[in-house]
Every structure is written in structure tokens, then in C-alpha cells.
Motif scaffolding. Structure first.
Motif, PDB file in Angstrom:
ATOM      1  N   ASP A 161      14.963   6.057   1.545  1.00 60.31           N
ATOM      2  CA  ASP A 161      15.595   6.734   0.423  1.00 60.31           C
ATOM      3  C   ASP A 161      15.058   8.157   0.378  1.00 60.31           C
ATOM      4  N   ASP A 162      15.602   8.971  -0.497  1.00 56.95           N
ATOM      5  CA  ASP A 162      15.136  10.357  -0.585  1.00 56.95           C
ATOM      6  C   ASP A 162      13.652  10.449  -0.918  1.00 56.95           C
ATOM      7  N   ASP A 163      13.173   9.564  -1.784  1.00 57.75           N
ATOM      8  CA  ASP A 163      11.789   9.686  -2.237  1.00 57.75           C
ATOM      9  C   ASP A 163      10.956   8.430  -2.006  1.00 57.75           C
ATOM     10  N   TRP A 164      11.444   7.483  -1.197  1.00 60.12           N
ATOM     11  CA  TRP A 164      10.697   6.237  -0.956  1.00 60.12           C
ATOM     12  C   TRP A 164      11.101   5.649   0.381  1.00 60.12           C
ATOM     13  N   TRP A 165      10.148   5.480   1.264  1.00 55.66           N
ATOM     14  CA  TRP A 165      10.364   4.808   2.551  1.00 55.66           C
ATOM     15  C   TRP A 165       9.397   3.645   2.629  1.00 55.66           C
ATOM     16  N   ALA A 166       9.763   2.587   3.358  1.00 53.55           N
ATOM     17  CA  ALA A 166       8.892   1.422   3.480  1.00 53.55           C
ATOM     18  C   ALA A 166       8.993   0.830   4.881  1.00 53.55           C
ATOM     19  N   LEU A 167       7.859   0.303   5.348  1.00 53.23           N
ATOM     20  CA  LEU A 167       7.812  -0.413   6.609  1.00 53.23           C
ATOM     21  C   LEU A 167       8.003  -1.907   6.346  1.00 53.23           C
ATOM     22  N   GLU A 168       8.330  -2.633   7.392  1.00 51.13           N
ATOM     23  CA  GLU A 168       8.510  -4.072   7.296  1.00 51.13           C
ATOM     24  C   GLU A 168       7.225  -4.747   6.808  1.00 51.13           C
ATOM     25  N   ARG A 169       7.392  -5.709   5.940  1.00 56.49           N
ATOM     26  CA  ARG A 169       6.260  -6.520   5.477  1.00 56.49           C
ATOM     27  C   ARG A 169       6.207  -7.775   6.325  1.00 56.49           C
ATOM     28  N   ARG A 170       5.091  -7.991   6.978  1.00 56.56           N
ATOM     29  CA  ARG A 170       4.908  -9.176   7.800  1.00 56.56           C
ATOM     30  C   ARG A 170       4.245 -10.276   6.986  1.00 56.56           C
ATOM     31  N   PRO A 171       4.478 -11.536   7.331  1.00 56.27           N
ATOM     32  CA  PRO A 171       3.880 -12.637   6.571  1.00 56.27           C
ATOM     33  C   PRO A 171       2.358 -12.498   6.482  1.00 56.27           C
ATOM     34  N   GLY A 172       1.858 -12.639   5.273  1.00 55.36           N
ATOM     35  CA  GLY A 172       0.421 -12.572   5.054  1.00 55.36           C
ATOM     36  C   GLY A 172      -0.153 -11.173   4.979  1.00 55.36           C
ATOM     37  N   GLU A 173       0.678 -10.162   5.114  1.00 53.01           N
ATOM     38  CA  GLU A 173       0.207  -8.776   5.079  1.00 53.01           C
ATOM     39  C   GLU A 173       0.943  -7.993   4.000  1.00 53.01           C
ATOM     40  N   ALA A 174       0.324  -6.930   3.540  1.00 53.05           N
ATOM     41  CA  ALA A 174       0.978  -6.029   2.593  1.00 53.05           C
ATOM     42  C   ALA A 174       1.933  -5.111   3.358  1.00 53.05           C
ATOM     43  N   ARG A 175       2.969  -4.667   2.687  1.00 50.19           N
ATOM     44  CA  ARG A 175       3.843  -3.677   3.321  1.00 50.19           C
ATOM     45  C   ARG A 175       3.268  -2.294   3.045  1.00 50.19           C
ATOM     46  N   GLU A 199       7.484   7.345   9.880  1.00 51.74           N
ATOM     47  CA  GLU A 199       7.669   7.211  11.332  1.00 51.74           C
ATOM     48  C   GLU A 199       6.324   7.194  12.061  1.00 51.74           C
ATOM     49  N   PHE A 200       5.373   7.996  11.596  1.00 48.67           N
ATOM     50  CA  PHE A 200       4.023   7.991  12.176  1.00 48.67           C
ATOM     51  C   PHE A 200       3.401   6.604  12.053  1.00 48.67           C
ATOM     52  N   TRP A 201       3.363   6.055  10.822  1.00 45.47           N
ATOM     53  CA  TRP A 201       2.728   4.762  10.604  1.00 45.47           C
ATOM     54  C   TRP A 201       3.528   3.625  11.235  1.00 45.47           C
ATOM     55  N   ALA A 202       4.844   3.754  11.335  1.00 49.65           N
ATOM     56  CA  ALA A 202       5.651   2.743  12.028  1.00 49.65           C
ATOM     57  C   ALA A 202       5.219   2.648  13.487  1.00 49.65           C
ATOM     58  N   ILE A 228       0.894  -1.150   0.000  1.00 46.50           N
ATOM     59  CA  ILE A 228       0.000   0.000   0.000  1.00 46.50           C
ATOM     60  C   ILE A 228       0.933   1.201   0.000  1.00 46.50           C
ATOM     61  N   VAL A 229       0.810   2.057  -0.992  1.00 44.87           N
ATOM     62  CA  VAL A 229       1.724   3.185  -1.148  1.00 44.87           C
ATOM     63  C   VAL A 229       0.953   4.478  -0.943  1.00 44.87           C
ATOM     64  N   LEU A 230       1.400   5.281   0.016  1.00 41.85           N
ATOM     65  CA  LEU A 230       0.805   6.597   0.241  1.00 41.85           C
ATOM     66  C   LEU A 230       1.725   7.657  -0.351  1.00 41.85           C
ATOM     67  N   GLU A 231       1.138   8.548  -1.129  1.00 41.31           N
ATOM     68  CA  GLU A 231       1.896   9.667  -1.669  1.00 41.31           C
ATOM     69  C   GLU A 231       1.986  10.751  -0.612  1.00 41.31           C
ATOM     70  N   PRO A 251       8.859  -1.763  12.012  1.00 36.39           N
ATOM     71  CA  PRO A 251      10.052  -0.958  11.772  1.00 36.39           C
ATOM     72  C   PRO A 251      10.129  -0.441  10.334  1.00 36.39           C
ATOM     73  N   VAL A 252      10.771   0.699  10.176  1.00 41.93           N
ATOM     74  CA  VAL A 252      11.084   1.222   8.843  1.00 41.93           C
ATOM     75  C   VAL A 252      12.262   0.402   8.328  1.00 41.93           C
ATOM     76  N   VAL A 253      12.122  -0.183   7.132  1.00 43.37           N
ATOM     77  CA  VAL A 253      13.184  -1.034   6.586  1.00 43.37           C
ATOM     78  C   VAL A 253      13.840  -0.442   5.341  1.00 43.37           C
ATOM     79  N   GLN A 254      13.274   0.621   4.813  1.00 40.49           N
ATOM     80  CA  GLN A 254      13.875   1.267   3.647  1.00 40.49           C
ATOM     81  C   GLN A 254      13.735   2.772   3.781  1.00 40.49           C
TER      82      GLN A 254
END
Length: 124
Positions: free
Chosen positions: A36-50, A22-25, A10-13, A31-34
Motif C-alpha cells: 500500500d502507499d504507507d504500509w508494506w508487509a512480508l509473508e508471515r510464516r507459521p510460528g514466526e512474526a511477520r 524489498e531489502f528485508w524480503a 514487527i513494524v519498522l518505521e 515474499p512481499v504480500v501487501q
């Protein structure tokens, strides 16, 4: 029917991915696992979307409530205690968009906006 695929992300612009990630984490306890300047991502858990956050130039948050589809999408976050969850998300930088709504099955919910203005509901 056979699935074509599975929901990966699920990607939020947003204008700034760091504070939004950090809010959604904190809200989802992931945890935040990525970073970059223009892309951050949270950990993807088994069976769930990141959950990911992508920079968009001239970002404008969706309107709530929107009359012409401005909202486009929102997230429902299931919680055990609405009052406890409400205090937590407000402390993390969310803002309230509506009052508590009581459903016929006695499952109250309430609408908030994350720090970038994306609407989400806390649902019991």
C-alpha cells in the motif's frame, strides 16, 4: 503464566516502505504480500512474526551507537556464514556500522544498517 497473546508483527518505521520491504524480503527470503502507499508487509510464516514497514512523516533513522536510547530496538539475523551473509546484505544496500565482534563462545557477529538506517546484527 498464561500468555496474553503472541507476537504478530514487527513494524519498522520508514520514509519509503517499498525499498525497505524489498531489502528485508531478500535478506529473509520472504515474499512481499501487501503493498500500500504507507504500509508494506512480508509473508508471515507459521510460528514466526511477520515483518511490516510503515511510512512515518519526517522519519529519522536511529543513532548507532546511541547513548540515550535512540536505537530503541534492533533485529538479530542468524546466519550460517558471516562472510557470505555480510557480502549479501551489503550488495542489497546495507551499510556496515561496526567491526566483527568475537564472543567468548566463538560466535562472531557484526552490526549493519538497513537502507532506511535501522540497525541489525548478523549473528552466527
Amino acid at each position: 503464566m498464561t500468555a496474553v497473546g503472541s507476537l504478530r508483527s514487527i513494524v519498522l518505521e520508514c520514509a519509503e516502505p517499498a525499498p525497505l520491504a524489498e531489502f528485508w524480503a531478500a535478506v529473509l527470503d520472504r515474499p512481499v504480500v501487501q503493498r500500500d502507499d504507507d504500509w508494506w508487509a512480508l509473508e508471515r510464516r507459521p510460528g514466526e512474526a511477520r515483518m511490516c514497514f510503515q511510512v512515518v512523516d519526517a522519519f529519522e533513522p536511529p543513532a548507532w551507537p546511541g547513548e540515550h536510547g535512540e536505537q530503541q530496538a534492533h533485529l538479530d539475523v542468524e546466519v550460517d556464514d558471516l562472510d557470505v551473509a555480510k557480502t549479501a546484505v551489503l550488495g542489497l544496500g546495507a551499510r556496515r556500522l561496526g567491526d566483527v565482534v568475537e564472543e567468548p563462545d566463538d560466535r562472531p557477529w557484526q552490526v549493519f544498517a538497513d537502507p532506511a538506517g535501522h540497525p541489525f546484527c548478523l549473528v552466527t
